[in-house]
Motif scaffolding. Structure first.
Motif, PDB file in Angstrom:
ATOM      1  N   THR A 102     -21.119   4.320  -6.396  1.00 22.12           N
ATOM      2  CA  THR A 102     -20.460   4.775  -7.293  1.00 22.12           C
ATOM      3  C   THR A 102     -20.851   5.894  -6.503  1.00 22.12           C
ATOM      4  O   THR A 102     -21.785   6.607  -6.401  1.00 22.12           O
ATOM      5  CB  THR A 102     -21.618   4.530  -8.590  1.00 22.12           C
ATOM      6  N   VAL A 103     -19.297   6.572  -6.591  1.00 26.60           N
ATOM      7  CA  VAL A 103     -19.624   8.251  -5.880  1.00 26.60           C
ATOM      8  C   VAL A 103     -18.198   8.793  -6.934  1.00 26.60           C
ATOM      9  O   VAL A 103     -17.532   8.914  -7.711  1.00 26.60           O
ATOM     10  CB  VAL A 103     -18.478   8.313  -4.528  1.00 26.60           C
ATOM     11  N   LEU A 104     -18.613   9.924  -7.336  1.00 25.59           N
ATOM     12  CA  LEU A 104     -17.649  11.197  -8.220  1.00 25.59           C
ATOM     13  C   LEU A 104     -17.279  12.511  -7.198  1.00 25.59           C
ATOM     14  O   LEU A 104     -18.185  13.057  -5.646  1.00 25.59           O
ATOM     15  CB  LEU A 104     -18.837  11.834  -8.832  1.00 25.59           C
ATOM     16  N   ALA A 105     -16.465  12.183  -7.060  1.00 25.84           N
ATOM     17  CA  ALA A 105     -15.201  12.953  -6.986  1.00 25.84           C
ATOM     18  C   ALA A 105     -14.563  13.974  -7.209  1.00 25.84           C
ATOM     19  O   ALA A 105     -13.772  13.630  -8.418  1.00 25.84           O
ATOM     20  CB  ALA A 105     -14.318  12.434  -5.820  1.00 25.84           C
ATOM     21  N   ASP A 106     -14.570  15.361  -6.964  1.00 26.42           N
ATOM     22  CA  ASP A 106     -13.383  16.402  -7.397  1.00 26.42           C
ATOM     23  C   ASP A 106     -11.875  15.329  -6.863  1.00 26.42           C
ATOM     24  O   ASP A 106     -11.532  15.606  -6.400  1.00 26.42           O
ATOM     25  CB  ASP A 106     -13.768  17.163  -6.430  1.00 26.42           C
ATOM     26  N   ARG A 107     -11.345  15.649  -8.895  1.00 24.50           N
ATOM     27  CA  ARG A 107     -10.123  15.143  -8.769  1.00 24.50           C
ATOM     28  C   ARG A 107      -8.693  16.264  -7.928  1.00 24.50           C
ATOM     29  O   ARG A 107      -7.989  15.836  -7.462  1.00 24.50           O
ATOM     30  CB  ARG A 107      -9.662  14.983 -10.736  1.00 24.50           C
ATOM     31  N   ASP A 108      -9.157  17.636  -8.420  1.00 29.11           N
ATOM     32  CA  ASP A 108      -8.443  18.022  -8.078  1.00 29.11           C
ATOM     33  C   ASP A 108      -8.682  18.220  -6.311  1.00 29.11           C
ATOM     34  O   ASP A 108      -6.726  18.021  -4.913  1.00 29.11           O
ATOM     35  CB  ASP A 108      -8.850  19.490  -7.719  1.00 29.11           C
ATOM     36  N   HIS A 109      -9.385  17.685  -5.557  1.00 24.28           N
ATOM     37  CA  HIS A 109     -10.147  17.910  -3.869  1.00 24.28           C
ATOM     38  C   HIS A 109      -8.316  16.663  -3.698  1.00 24.28           C
ATOM     39  O   HIS A 109      -8.108  16.764  -2.549  1.00 24.28           O
ATOM     40  CB  HIS A 109     -10.864  17.226  -3.429  1.00 24.28           C
ATOM     41  N   LEU A 110      -8.855  15.772  -4.507  1.00 24.34           N
ATOM     42  CA  LEU A 110      -8.144  14.398  -3.996  1.00 24.34           C
ATOM     43  C   LEU A 110      -7.273  13.860  -4.219  1.00 24.34           C
ATOM     44  O   LEU A 110      -6.657  14.245  -3.511  1.00 24.34           O
ATOM     45  CB  LEU A 110      -8.688  13.147  -5.353  1.00 24.34           C
ATOM     46  N   THR A 111      -6.614  14.851  -5.242  1.00 29.57           N
ATOM     47  CA  THR A 111      -4.817  14.419  -5.455  1.00 29.57           C
ATOM     48  C   THR A 111      -4.017  16.263  -4.729  1.00 29.57           C
ATOM     49  O   THR A 111      -3.113  15.328  -4.316  1.00 29.57           O
ATOM     50  CB  THR A 111      -4.661  15.125  -7.433  1.00 29.57           C
ATOM     51  N   GLU A 112      -4.940  17.019  -4.509  1.00 29.26           N
ATOM     52  CA  GLU A 112      -4.462  17.789  -3.014  1.00 29.26           C
ATOM     53  C   GLU A 112      -3.801  17.268  -2.370  1.00 29.26           C
ATOM     54  O   GLU A 112      -3.016  16.875  -1.406  1.00 29.26           O
ATOM     55  CB  GLU A 112      -4.593  19.275  -3.318  1.00 29.26           C
ATOM     56  N   MET A 113      -4.688  16.615  -1.341  1.00 24.46           N
ATOM     57  CA  MET A 113      -4.763  15.832  -0.160  1.00 24.46           C
ATOM     58  C   MET A 113      -3.677  15.111   0.055  1.00 24.46           C
ATOM     59  O   MET A 113      -2.964  15.159   0.757  1.00 24.46           O
ATOM     60  CB  MET A 113      -5.954  15.225  -0.295  1.00 24.46           C
ATOM     61  N   VAL A 114      -3.702  13.679  -1.171  1.00 21.55           N
ATOM     62  CA  VAL A 114      -2.527  13.020  -1.445  1.00 21.55           C
ATOM     63  C   VAL A 114      -1.073  13.156  -1.680  1.00 21.55           C
ATOM     64  O   VAL A 114      -0.225  13.075  -1.029  1.00 21.55           O
ATOM     65  CB  VAL A 114      -2.811  12.317  -2.727  1.00 21.55           C
ATOM     66  N   ARG A 115      -1.510  14.823  -2.259  1.00 27.99           N
ATOM     67  CA  ARG A 115       0.362  15.449  -2.640  1.00 27.99           C
ATOM     68  C   ARG A 115       0.543  15.986  -1.117  1.00 27.99           C
ATOM     69  O   ARG A 115       1.926  15.662  -1.019  1.00 27.99           O
ATOM     70  CB  ARG A 115      -0.119  17.236  -3.334  1.00 27.99           C
ATOM     71  N   GLN A 116      -0.375  16.469  -0.297  1.00 24.34           N
ATOM     72  CA  GLN A 116       0.191  16.943   0.940  1.00 24.34           C
ATOM     73  C   GLN A 116       0.778  15.956   2.082  1.00 24.34           C
ATOM     74  O   GLN A 116       1.469  15.498   2.377  1.00 24.34           O
ATOM     75  CB  GLN A 116      -1.391  17.518   1.406  1.00 24.34           C
ATOM     76  N   THR A 117       0.026  14.913   1.584  1.00 29.09           N
ATOM     77  CA  THR A 117       0.489  13.075   1.899  1.00 29.09           C
ATOM     78  C   THR A 117       1.809  12.867   2.259  1.00 29.09           C
ATOM     79  O   THR A 117       2.667  12.574   2.876  1.00 29.09           O
ATOM     80  CB  THR A 117      -0.092  11.906   2.346  1.00 29.09           C
ATOM     81  N   TYR A 118       2.511  13.409   0.999  1.00 35.47           N
ATOM     82  CA  TYR A 118       3.486  12.814   0.217  1.00 35.47           C
ATOM     83  C   TYR A 118       4.658  13.776   1.152  1.00 35.47           C
ATOM     84  O   TYR A 118       5.509  13.202   1.298  1.00 35.47           O
ATOM     85  CB  TYR A 118       3.749  13.077  -1.105  1.00 35.47           C
ATOM     86  N   VAL A 119       4.298  15.966   0.718  1.00 41.66           N
ATOM     87  CA  VAL A 119       4.722  16.421   1.635  1.00 41.66           C
ATOM     88  C   VAL A 119       4.851  15.655   3.206  1.00 41.66           C
ATOM     89  O   VAL A 119       6.424  16.044   3.418  1.00 41.66           O
ATOM     90  CB  VAL A 119       3.956  17.522   1.688  1.00 41.66           C
ATOM     91  N   LEU A 120       3.742  15.393   3.754  1.00 45.00           N
ATOM     92  CA  LEU A 120       4.603  15.353   5.192  1.00 45.00           C
ATOM     93  C   LEU A 120       5.347  13.556   5.061  1.00 45.00           C
ATOM     94  O   LEU A 120       6.131  13.254   6.414  1.00 45.00           O
ATOM     95  CB  LEU A 120       2.486  14.565   5.724  1.00 45.00           C
ATOM     96  N   VAL A 121       4.841  12.957   4.202  1.00 45.76           N
ATOM     97  CA  VAL A 121       5.311  11.430   4.675  1.00 45.76           C
ATOM     98  C   VAL A 121       5.884  10.610   3.378  1.00 45.76           C
ATOM     99  O   VAL A 121       5.003  10.534   2.851  1.00 45.76           O
ATOM    100  CB  VAL A 121       5.052  10.388   5.325  1.00 45.76           C
ATOM    101  N   PRO A 122       7.234  11.137   2.672  1.00 46.55           N
ATOM    102  CA  PRO A 122       7.394  11.293   1.832  1.00 46.55           C
ATOM    103  C   PRO A 122       7.409   9.730   1.225  1.00 46.55           C
ATOM    104  O   PRO A 122       7.714   8.728   2.407  1.00 46.55           O
ATOM    105  CB  PRO A 122       9.279  11.850   1.325  1.00 46.55           C
ATOM    106  N   PRO A 123       7.243   9.424  -0.100  1.00 45.59           N
ATOM    107  CA  PRO A 123       7.350   7.799  -0.732  1.00 45.59           C
ATOM    108  C   PRO A 123       8.845   7.678   0.209  1.00 45.59           C
ATOM    109  O   PRO A 123       9.785   7.926  -0.614  1.00 45.59           O
ATOM    110  CB  PRO A 123       7.335   8.337  -1.887  1.00 45.59           C
ATOM    111  N   GLY A 124       8.554   6.235   0.321  1.00 41.78           N
ATOM    112  CA  GLY A 124       9.852   5.762   0.331  1.00 41.78           C
ATOM    113  C   GLY A 124       9.976   5.797   2.068  1.00 41.78           C
ATOM    114  O   GLY A 124      11.220   4.320   3.009  1.00 41.78           O
ATOM    115  N   SER A 125       9.267   6.636   2.655  1.00 44.24           N
ATOM    116  CA  SER A 125       9.642   6.745   4.072  1.00 44.24           C
ATOM    117  C   SER A 125       8.692   6.026   4.977  1.00 44.24           C
ATOM    118  O   SER A 125       8.793   6.446   6.118  1.00 44.24           O
ATOM    119  CB  SER A 125       9.924   7.918   3.999  1.00 44.24           C
TER     120      SER A 125
END
Length: 141
Positions: A102-125
């Protein structure tokens, strides 16, 4: 600068972010250096590498949409479950019942990383970024 591939795919790109997570143990939380990695050639997943002192690296591949969902509501099945907790954290439960980390992670770090992935590769592409040739070559093999 990334170069186009001969297959006509968009240039391969990688995002990397480091953070500290906490492994929850029976005694006290243990801080773990953690690296998040996203590769456009594997567009659906984020790699989460836990750097354990003296034990090497443990790598989990997590669906980027699952990370987004788990930052806001409980989600998951099988060996991976995520849910938000108080204090702007996300709880990751990794592994089968009886052998779970069981691991605790900072939500803002995780969601910012994922936000950057959607910019790099938009959903559906995502499909346009996958190099299918090695798979096809294996089938012909």
């Amino acid at each position: 600068m990334p170069q186009p591939t001969s297959a006509g795919l968009p240039p391969a790109q990688t995002l990397t972010q480091t953070m500290t997570t906490e492994l929850l143990t029976g005694l006290r939380p243990v801080r773990i250096d953690t690296t998040l990695t996203y590769r456009s050639r594997d567009p659906f997943t984020v790699g989460i590498a836990f750097h354990l002192l003296g034990k090497g690296v443990i790598l989990w591949r997590v669906d980027r949409d699952m990370i987004t969902a788990g930052a806001h509501a409980p989600t998951g099945r099988g060996d991976l479950h995520l849910r938000p907790t108080a204090g702007d954290k996300v709880l990751l439960r990794l592994g089968p019942p009886g052998d779970t980390a069981t691991v605790l992670a900072d939500r803002d770090h995780l969601t910012e990383m994922v936000r950057q992935t959607y910019v790099l590769v938009p959903p559906g592409s995502e499909g346009a970024h996958i190099d299918w040739q090695p798979f096809l070559d294996h089938l012909d093999g």
